[in-house]
Design a protein around this motif. Structure first.
Motif, PDB file in Angstrom:
ATOM      1  N   GLU A 148      22.539   7.958 -21.714  1.00 16.96           N
ATOM      2  CA  GLU A 148      22.602   6.417 -21.188  1.00 16.96           C
ATOM      3  C   GLU A 148      21.946   5.996 -20.165  1.00 16.96           C
ATOM      4  N   ASP A 149      21.618   6.975 -19.333  1.00 16.88           N
ATOM      5  CA  ASP A 149      20.691   6.629 -18.202  1.00 16.88           C
ATOM      6  C   ASP A 149      19.283   5.755 -18.335  1.00 16.88           C
ATOM      7  N   PRO A 150      18.539   6.319 -19.276  1.00 18.25           N
ATOM      8  CA  PRO A 150      17.026   5.537 -19.358  1.00 18.25           C
ATOM      9  C   PRO A 150      17.312   4.601 -20.524  1.00 18.25           C
ATOM     10  N   SER A 151      16.533   3.721 -20.205  1.00 16.30           N
ATOM     11  CA  SER A 151      16.643   2.701 -21.260  1.00 16.30           C
ATOM     12  C   SER A 151      15.262   2.834 -22.231  1.00 16.30           C
ATOM     13  N   TYR A 152      15.415   3.029 -23.227  1.00 11.32           N
ATOM     14  CA  TYR A 152      14.588   3.376 -24.207  1.00 11.32           C
ATOM     15  C   TYR A 152      14.112   2.026 -24.906  1.00 11.32           C
ATOM     16  N   VAL A 153      12.565   2.041 -25.147  1.00  9.08           N
ATOM     17  CA  VAL A 153      12.027   0.870 -25.812  1.00  9.08           C
ATOM     18  C   VAL A 153      11.026   1.439 -27.160  1.00  9.08           C
ATOM     19  N   LEU A 154      11.605   0.589 -28.162  1.00  7.35           N
ATOM     20  CA  LEU A 154      10.870   0.755 -29.304  1.00  7.35           C
ATOM     21  C   LEU A 154       9.904  -0.241 -29.451  1.00  7.35           C
ATOM     22  N   HIS A 155       8.369   0.334 -29.767  1.00 11.64           N
ATOM     23  CA  HIS A 155       7.117  -0.426 -30.146  1.00 11.64           C
ATOM     24  C   HIS A 155       7.075  -0.524 -31.425  1.00 11.64           C
ATOM     25  N   LEU A 156       7.376  -1.713 -32.119  1.00 11.54           N
ATOM     26  CA  LEU A 156       7.333  -1.797 -33.293  1.00 11.54           C
ATOM     27  C   LEU A 156       6.269  -2.638 -34.160  1.00 11.54           C
ATOM     28  N   LYS A 157       5.866  -2.473 -35.162  1.00  6.62           N
ATOM     29  CA  LYS A 157       4.817  -3.261 -35.672  1.00  6.62           C
ATOM     30  C   LYS A 157       5.037  -3.289 -37.143  1.00  6.62           C
ATOM     31  N   THR A 158       4.952  -4.513 -37.500  1.00 10.69           N
ATOM     32  CA  THR A 158       5.108  -5.091 -39.211  1.00 10.69           C
ATOM     33  C   THR A 158       3.647  -5.350 -39.662  1.00 10.69           C
ATOM     34  N   THR A 159       3.503  -5.003 -40.902  1.00  9.34           N
ATOM     35  CA  THR A 159       1.967  -5.155 -41.481  1.00  9.34           C
ATOM     36  C   THR A 159       2.170  -6.144 -42.599  1.00  9.34           C
ATOM     37  N   LEU A 160       1.055  -6.864 -43.093  1.00 13.01           N
ATOM     38  CA  LEU A 160       0.910  -7.718 -44.041  1.00 13.01           C
ATOM     39  C   LEU A 160       1.642  -7.226 -45.283  1.00 13.01           C
ATOM     40  N   ASP A 161       1.783  -6.047 -45.699  1.00 10.23           N
ATOM     41  CA  ASP A 161       2.489  -5.709 -46.965  1.00 10.23           C
ATOM     42  C   ASP A 161       3.934  -5.719 -46.796  1.00 10.23           C
ATOM     43  N   GLY A 162       4.301  -5.974 -45.537  1.00 13.03           N
ATOM     44  CA  GLY A 162       6.072  -5.894 -45.570  1.00 13.03           C
ATOM     45  C   GLY A 162       6.530  -4.597 -44.923  1.00 13.03           C
ATOM     46  N   SER A 163       5.675  -3.698 -44.344  1.00 17.43           N
ATOM     47  CA  SER A 163       6.383  -2.751 -43.974  1.00 17.43           C
ATOM     48  C   SER A 163       6.440  -2.737 -42.417  1.00 17.43           C
ATOM     49  N   ILE A 164       7.135  -1.804 -41.957  1.00 22.01           N
ATOM     50  CA  ILE A 164       7.546  -1.775 -40.408  1.00 22.01           C
ATOM     51  C   ILE A 164       7.576  -0.346 -39.985  1.00 22.01           C
ATOM     52  N   LYS A 165       6.914  -0.117 -38.867  1.00 23.28           N
ATOM     53  CA  LYS A 165       6.909   1.293 -38.258  1.00 23.28           C
ATOM     54  C   LYS A 165       6.920   1.175 -36.812  1.00 23.28           C
ATOM     55  N   ILE A 166       7.451   2.154 -36.540  1.00 22.82           N
ATOM     56  CA  ILE A 166       7.452   2.715 -35.098  1.00 22.82           C
ATOM     57  C   ILE A 166       6.079   3.134 -34.484  1.00 22.82           C
ATOM     58  N   ASN A 167       5.646   2.654 -33.387  1.00 25.30           N
ATOM     59  CA  ASN A 167       4.220   2.845 -32.762  1.00 25.30           C
ATOM     60  C   ASN A 167       4.446   4.003 -31.688  1.00 25.30           C
ATOM     61  N   ASN A 168       5.722   4.208 -31.002  1.00 21.09           N
ATOM     62  CA  ASN A 168       5.657   5.108 -30.075  1.00 21.09           C
ATOM     63  C   ASN A 168       6.605   6.250 -30.071  1.00 21.09           C
ATOM     64  N   LEU A 169       6.499   7.014 -31.111  1.00 23.02           N
ATOM     65  CA  LEU A 169       7.311   7.853 -31.498  1.00 23.02           C
ATOM     66  C   LEU A 169       7.166   9.097 -30.606  1.00 23.02           C
TER      67      LEU A 169
END
Length: 145
Positions: free
Chosen positions: A74-95
């Motif tokens: 609970e203490d830290p705030s997690y941040v997801l860096h996401l990227k969508t591509t032109l082909d309609g997919s989405i991925k997480i950049n900072n795993l």
């Protein structure tokens, strides 16, 4: 002769990089946000970026399995860096910033998420990179006698 080749090279180089900049944008520059199959984001001219991020945040937090949720503190705030591509997919950049159990949980949620229509800027589909905070709040459960 060399000047002509150099000028042609500069024009070609400039054209290629100007096209690349059109294809990738940030949330604040978009005309239309991506449309997802799993949920709808109400159209609002005011705070549309915040609304988009809040809906995605809610989707991730509610779809992380309860067994995996205990590995998020609970203490830290997690941040997801996401990227969508032109082909309609989405991925997480900072795993790499997450533990293995957290990675698996986030990837399972990401598998459930699909883009119906991509983001648009100036009438063209664009890839976008953005971040969403994952602030997980655990509350005490009280039993009523």
């Amino acid at each position: 002769m060399f000047k002509k080749i150099y000028i042609i090279f500069l024009f070609t180089f400039n054209f290629i990089f100007s096209q690349e900049s059109i294809k990738s944008s940030h949330l604040s520059e978009l005309d239309e946000f991506p449309i997802f199959d799993q949920f709808e984001i109400p159209k609002s001219k005011k705070n549309s970026t915040l609304l988009f991020q809040a809906k995605l945040q809610q989707f991730f937090i509610t779809n992380i399995g309860s067994k995996s949720l205990i590995y998020f503190k609970e203490d830290p705030s997690y941040v997801l860096h996401l990227k969508t591509t032109l082909d309609g997919s989405i991925k997480i950049n900072n795993l790499s910033e997450f533990t293995n159990v957290q990675k698996e949980a986030l990837e399972k949620v990401l598998e459930k998420l699909s883009i119906k229509k991509g983001a648009q800027k100036n009438g063209q589909d664009v890839a976008i990179e953005f971040s969403i905070p994952l602030q997980i709040k655990f509350t005490e459960i009280k039993t009523i006698n």
